[in-house]
Design a protein around this motif. Structure first.
Motif, PDB file in Angstrom:
ATOM      1  N   GLY A 277       0.758  -1.233   0.000  1.00  0.00           N
ATOM      2  CA  GLY A 277       0.000   0.000   0.000  1.00  0.00           C
ATOM      3  C   GLY A 277       0.791   1.286   0.000  1.00  0.00           C
ATOM      4  N   THR A 281       0.933   3.154  -4.634  1.00  0.00           N
ATOM      5  CA  THR A 281       0.145   4.381  -4.806  1.00  0.00           C
ATOM      6  C   THR A 281       1.074   5.569  -5.018  1.00  0.00           C
ATOM      7  N   VAL A 344       1.953  -2.497 -10.926  1.00  0.00           N
ATOM      8  CA  VAL A 344       2.324  -3.919 -10.751  1.00  0.00           C
ATOM      9  C   VAL A 344       2.037  -4.590 -12.105  1.00  0.00           C
ATOM     10  N   GLY A 436      -5.567  -6.008 -11.059  1.00  0.00           N
ATOM     11  CA  GLY A 436      -5.856  -7.436 -11.142  1.00  0.00           C
ATOM     12  C   GLY A 436      -7.364  -7.646 -11.099  1.00  0.00           C
ATOM     13  N   ARG A 440      -7.780 -12.913  -6.492  1.00  0.00           N
ATOM     14  CA  ARG A 440      -6.531 -12.284  -6.063  1.00  0.00           C
ATOM     15  C   ARG A 440      -6.493 -10.794  -6.354  1.00  0.00           C
ATOM     16  N   VAL A 441      -7.660 -10.196  -6.613  1.00  0.00           N
ATOM     17  CA  VAL A 441      -7.680  -8.766  -6.923  1.00  0.00           C
ATOM     18  C   VAL A 441      -7.026  -7.996  -5.770  1.00  0.00           C
ATOM     19  N   CYS A 442      -6.411  -6.875  -6.116  1.00  0.00           N
ATOM     20  CA  CYS A 442      -5.714  -6.059  -5.117  1.00  0.00           C
ATOM     21  C   CYS A 442      -6.620  -5.756  -3.929  1.00  0.00           C
ATOM     22  N   GLY A 444      -6.144  -3.456  -1.754  1.00  0.00           N
ATOM     23  CA  GLY A 444      -6.193  -2.031  -1.410  1.00  0.00           C
ATOM     24  C   GLY A 444      -6.764  -1.147  -2.504  1.00  0.00           C
ATOM     25  N   LEU A 447      -8.846   1.892  -1.396  1.00  0.00           N
ATOM     26  CA  LEU A 447      -8.031   2.901  -0.717  1.00  0.00           C
ATOM     27  C   LEU A 447      -7.138   3.636  -1.719  1.00  0.00           C
ATOM     28  N   GLU A 451      -7.068   7.627  -2.478  1.00  0.00           N
ATOM     29  CA  GLU A 451      -5.850   8.436  -2.298  1.00  0.00           C
ATOM     30  C   GLU A 451      -5.495   9.181  -3.586  1.00  0.00           C
ATOM     31  N   LEU A 452      -5.564   8.465  -4.711  1.00  0.00           N
ATOM     32  CA  LEU A 452      -5.193   9.099  -5.985  1.00  0.00           C
ATOM     33  C   LEU A 452      -6.104  10.294  -6.238  1.00  0.00           C
TER      34      LEU A 452
HETATM   35  C1  HEM Z   1      -2.185  -7.270  -5.060  1.00  0.00           C
HETATM   36  C2  HEM Z   1      -2.085  -3.392  -8.001  1.00  0.00           C
HETATM   37  C3  HEM Z   1      -2.320  -0.458  -4.125  1.00  0.00           C
HETATM   38  C4  HEM Z   1      -2.508  -4.317  -1.204  1.00  0.00           C
HETATM   39  C5  HEM Z   1      -2.114  -6.451  -6.163  1.00  0.00           C
HETATM   40  C6  HEM Z   1      -2.005  -6.937  -7.520  1.00  0.00           C
HETATM   41  C7  HEM Z   1      -2.003  -5.868  -8.345  1.00  0.00           C
HETATM   42  C8  HEM Z   1      -2.088  -4.685  -7.519  1.00  0.00           C
HETATM   43  C9  HEM Z   1      -1.918  -5.879  -9.857  1.00  0.00           C
HETATM   44  C10 HEM Z   1      -1.837  -8.407  -7.924  1.00  0.00           C
HETATM   45  C11 HEM Z   1      -3.137  -9.044  -8.342  1.00  0.00           C
HETATM   46  C12 HEM Z   1      -2.906 -10.472  -8.785  1.00  0.00           C
HETATM   47  O1  HEM Z   1      -1.997 -11.140  -8.290  1.00  0.00           O
HETATM   48  O2  HEM Z   1      -3.635 -10.934  -9.675  1.00  0.00           O
HETATM   49  C13 HEM Z   1      -2.082  -2.265  -7.200  1.00  0.00           C
HETATM   50  C14 HEM Z   1      -2.028  -0.907  -7.695  1.00  0.00           C
HETATM   51  C15 HEM Z   1      -2.076  -0.074  -6.606  1.00  0.00           C
HETATM   52  C16 HEM Z   1      -2.176  -0.921  -5.431  1.00  0.00           C
HETATM   53  C17 HEM Z   1      -1.945  -0.509  -9.175  1.00  0.00           C
HETATM   54  C18 HEM Z   1      -2.042   1.432  -6.516  1.00  0.00           C
HETATM   55  C19 HEM Z   1      -2.174   2.268  -7.515  1.00  0.00           C
HETATM   56  C20 HEM Z   1      -2.488  -1.244  -3.019  1.00  0.00           C
HETATM   57  C21 HEM Z   1      -2.790  -0.766  -1.687  1.00  0.00           C
HETATM   58  C22 HEM Z   1      -2.811  -1.856  -0.857  1.00  0.00           C
HETATM   59  C23 HEM Z   1      -2.562  -3.023  -1.684  1.00  0.00           C
HETATM   60  C24 HEM Z   1      -3.038   0.702  -1.326  1.00  0.00           C
HETATM   61  C25 HEM Z   1      -3.066  -1.947   0.622  1.00  0.00           C
HETATM   62  C26 HEM Z   1      -3.687  -1.059   1.315  1.00  0.00           C
HETATM   63  C27 HEM Z   1      -2.423  -5.443  -2.003  1.00  0.00           C
HETATM   64  C28 HEM Z   1      -2.424  -6.809  -1.485  1.00  0.00           C
HETATM   65  C29 HEM Z   1      -2.352  -7.660  -2.596  1.00  0.00           C
HETATM   66  C30 HEM Z   1      -2.279  -6.798  -3.771  1.00  0.00           C
HETATM   67  C31 HEM Z   1      -2.488  -7.221  -0.008  1.00  0.00           C
HETATM   68  C32 HEM Z   1      -2.363  -9.184  -2.600  1.00  0.00           C
HETATM   69  C33 HEM Z   1      -3.792  -9.668  -2.871  1.00  0.00           C
HETATM   70  C34 HEM Z   1      -3.926 -11.183  -2.959  1.00  0.00           C
HETATM   71  O3  HEM Z   1      -2.939 -11.898  -3.104  1.00  0.00           O
HETATM   72  O4  HEM Z   1      -5.069 -11.666  -2.872  1.00  0.00           O
HETATM   73  N1  HEM Z   1      -2.161  -5.069  -6.190  1.00  0.00           N
HETATM   74  N2  HEM Z   1      -2.156  -2.237  -5.836  1.00  0.00           N
HETATM   75  N3  HEM Z   1      -2.371  -2.624  -2.983  1.00  0.00           N
HETATM   76  N4  HEM Z   1      -2.343  -5.481  -3.370  1.00  0.00           N
HETATM   77 FE1  HEM Z   1      -2.345  -3.851  -4.602  1.00  0.00          FE
END
Ligand code: HEM
Length: 509
Positions: A277, A281, A344, A436, A440-442, A444, A447, A451-452
């Motif tokens: 997180g 961002t 990502v 995503g 497994r969607v993100c 956060g 949030l 923030e953006l």
């Molecule tokens: C997973 C994008 C911000 C927490 C992911 C994944 C992507 C992603 C592409 C992987 C999905 C997959 O494996 O199929 C983003 C982008 C962000 C962002 C573009 C900001 C612009 C955040 C924030 C948090 C966060 C703010 C926490 C507050 C997580 C977690 C996972 C994850 C915990 C793992 C989910 C899982 O395995 O089920 N994110 N993310 N991310 N993200 Fe984000």
């Protein structure tokens, strides 16, 4: 001691099993195999993988050692895998890491993992639902005040964004504003962030011991926070995500699913929130600033939109996320930056939990899957002029060369929306695959989107973004890809305060 006969028998059995596996694979219709085995050394891996689709189509295999990895490069194939057949593709590759079973982002798909994600998601969406927006607003305004104190001098804004997003997570998880405000001065953010590197500890890594110390430091901080929260816990009340998750674990213990989740899961959720997180961002915010420095005409229109909708009343003007569609150009700009620079870009690797298929190809159980999100966001059958930054401009605003396919696309508008309408058509879906999708969607995403929106609105309301005095514009070419994030190269920006006329003066000259 094992007798030679038994040893021979075991070897024979293992050999037969291996041959049987190879024979079984031969009978399958596997995706085409890309020649070569050094793909992962490519500096711009997502684009390199996307370019391979020209010869191999949107689904193909690459080989890493003895392991086949399947790469998905289009909206259609990624959605087929992660949404339609989500249960087949929800696994994660198993790496030698001690806390893997407690980890949210890298943990394998299981009932316990599902409960873990549900609890962490509820903590974010229910536990801190009411405090999230005022908190982001407050920290965004403090950020603008800090930037104002720079009096228009060039700033390395990436670092500032990292501190801001780290404070947001710190506040939401630890619930401690004083501690959160002090944090950027301490090595904590780094301690928490370098954790990601530790997960690759089976690779040769010269900084391993330093990282190990960081990990111990990180775990001490999280443990201390868990203890503080447990000591001050009041049943049925929570002020932050840790409180909420600890109580969720307690309640579950009392319920039928006894003992599924425990404190270790809460510990790892906190770590994942910091890792997932902060830089993600912050980097997206930096990419937006970089694109706007390249496109002052869009910046000007964004400021006009903000002035028109919010009035020239500076930070005191009402800005509510639920009314975000009243700022369509800002929303379109965020969507376009997320499309072009999904931070990502290759998601996190998935693993098939059972035999499945994609686009008619067989995908055996335990295959590693890479969803190439950046590739899908550049799909020419979906986007006209896919590499151009066009959030939705009346006149179109590409930089760089014209692509022949783009002209083709313009001719067949029914299939490829014009880039000028990319995200501005009423009712247009602003979501790409940048967070995503599926199980497994993100975690956060809500949030990050909040923030953006808030930070960019407040930033553009208060300042005009200008290049440093020598006129150097930031590079739009990402840093060489080293594993997870699509990082921007260091750059500087001048934040020139805008002289907004207070509303009462404006109305009564
Ligand atoms: C997973 C994008 C911000 C927490 C992911 C994944 C992507 C992603 C592409 C992987 C999905 C997959 O494996 O199929 C983003 C982008 C962000 C962002 C573009 C900001 C612009 C955040 C924030 C948090 C966060 C703010 C926490 C507050 C997580 C977690 C996972 C994850 C915990 C793992 C989910 C899982 O395995 O089920 N994110 N993310 N991310 N993200 Fe984000």
């Amino acid at each position: 001691m094992v007798s030679p006969g038994l040893l021979l028998l075991l070897l024979l059995l293992a050999g037969t099993r291996w041959l049987w596996g190879r024979w079984k694979l031969r009978s399958l219709r596997l995706p085409p195999l890309a020649p070569g085995f050094l793909h992962f050394l490519q500096p711009n891996l997502p684009i390199y993988l996307f370019d391979l689709t020209q010869k191999l189509g949107p689904v193909y295999r690459i080989r890493i050692g003895l392991q086949d990895v399947v790469v998905l490069n289009s909206n259609r194939t990624i959605k087929e895998a992660l949404i339609q057949k989500w249960a087949d593709f929800a696994g994660r590759p198993q790496i030698p890491y001690e806390n893997l079973d407690l980890d949210l982002s890298l943990g394998d798909y299981s009932l316990t993992w599902k409960a873990h994600k549900k609890l962490s998601r509820s903590a974010l969406m229910l536990g801190v639902r009411d405090s999230m927006e005022p908190l982001v607003e407050e920290l965004a305004q403090e950020f603008c005040e800090r930037m104002r104190a720079q009096a228009g001098a060039p700033v390395a804004i990436q670092k500032e964004f990292s501190l801001l997003t780290c404070s947001v997570i710190c506040y939401l998880t630890f619930g401690d504003k004083v501690k959160a405000a002090l944090l950027p001065l301490e090595p904590l953010p780094q301690a928490l962030l370098t954790f990601a590197g530790l997960k690759l500890k089976f690779l040769p890594n010269p900084g391993l011991w330093k990282l190990k110390r960081f990990q111990e430091n990180r775990d001490d901080i999280v443990r201390e926070q868990l203890k503080l929260h447990k000591d001050s816990q009041v049943s049925g009340q929570w002020k932050d995500m840790i409180d909420y998750m600890l109580q969720g674990v307690e309640q579950q213990r009392e319920g039928t699913d006894a003992g599924q989740l425990h404190e270790g899961h809460v510990h790892m959720s906190v770590v994942d929130l910091f890792i997932g997180g902060t830089e993600t961002t912050a980097t997206t915010l930096s990419w937006t600033v970089a694109f706007l420095l390249h496109h002052p005409e869009i910046q000007k229109r964004l400021q006009e939109e903000l002035d028109l909708k919010l009035g020239p009343n500076g930070p005191n003007s009402q800005l509510l996320y639920k009314n975000r569609m009243q700022l369509p150009l800002l929303m379109a700009t965020i969507a376009e930056v997320l499309r072009l620079r999904p931070v990502v870009p290759l998601a996190l690797p998935h693993r098939t939990t059972r035999a499945s298929s994609i686009s008619g190809y067989d995908i055996p159980k335990d295959t590693i899957i890479i969803p190439n999100i950046q590739g899908a966001n550049l799909d020419k059958t979906v986007w006209e002029l896919p590499s151009k930054f066009c959030p939705g401009t009346r006149e179109g605003s590409g930089t760089g060369e014209e692509e022949p396919q783009a002209r083709l696309g313009r001719a067949s508008r029914a299939i490829c929306p014009r880039p000028t309408d990319r995200f501005l058509e009423p009712g247009k879906d602003l979501r790409t695959l940048s967070f995503g999708c599926g199980a497994r969607v993100c975690l956060g995403e809500p949030l990050a989107r909040l923030e953006l929106f808030v930070v960019l609105a407040r930033l553009l309301q208060a300042f005009t973004l200008l290049p440093p005095p020598d006129g150097t514009l930031p590079s739009l070419k990402p840093q060489n890809f080293t594993g997870v994030n699509l990082l921007i190269r260091p750059f500087q920006v001048r934040l020139q305060p805008r002289n907004l006329v207070p509303q009462d003066q404006g109305q009564n000259p």
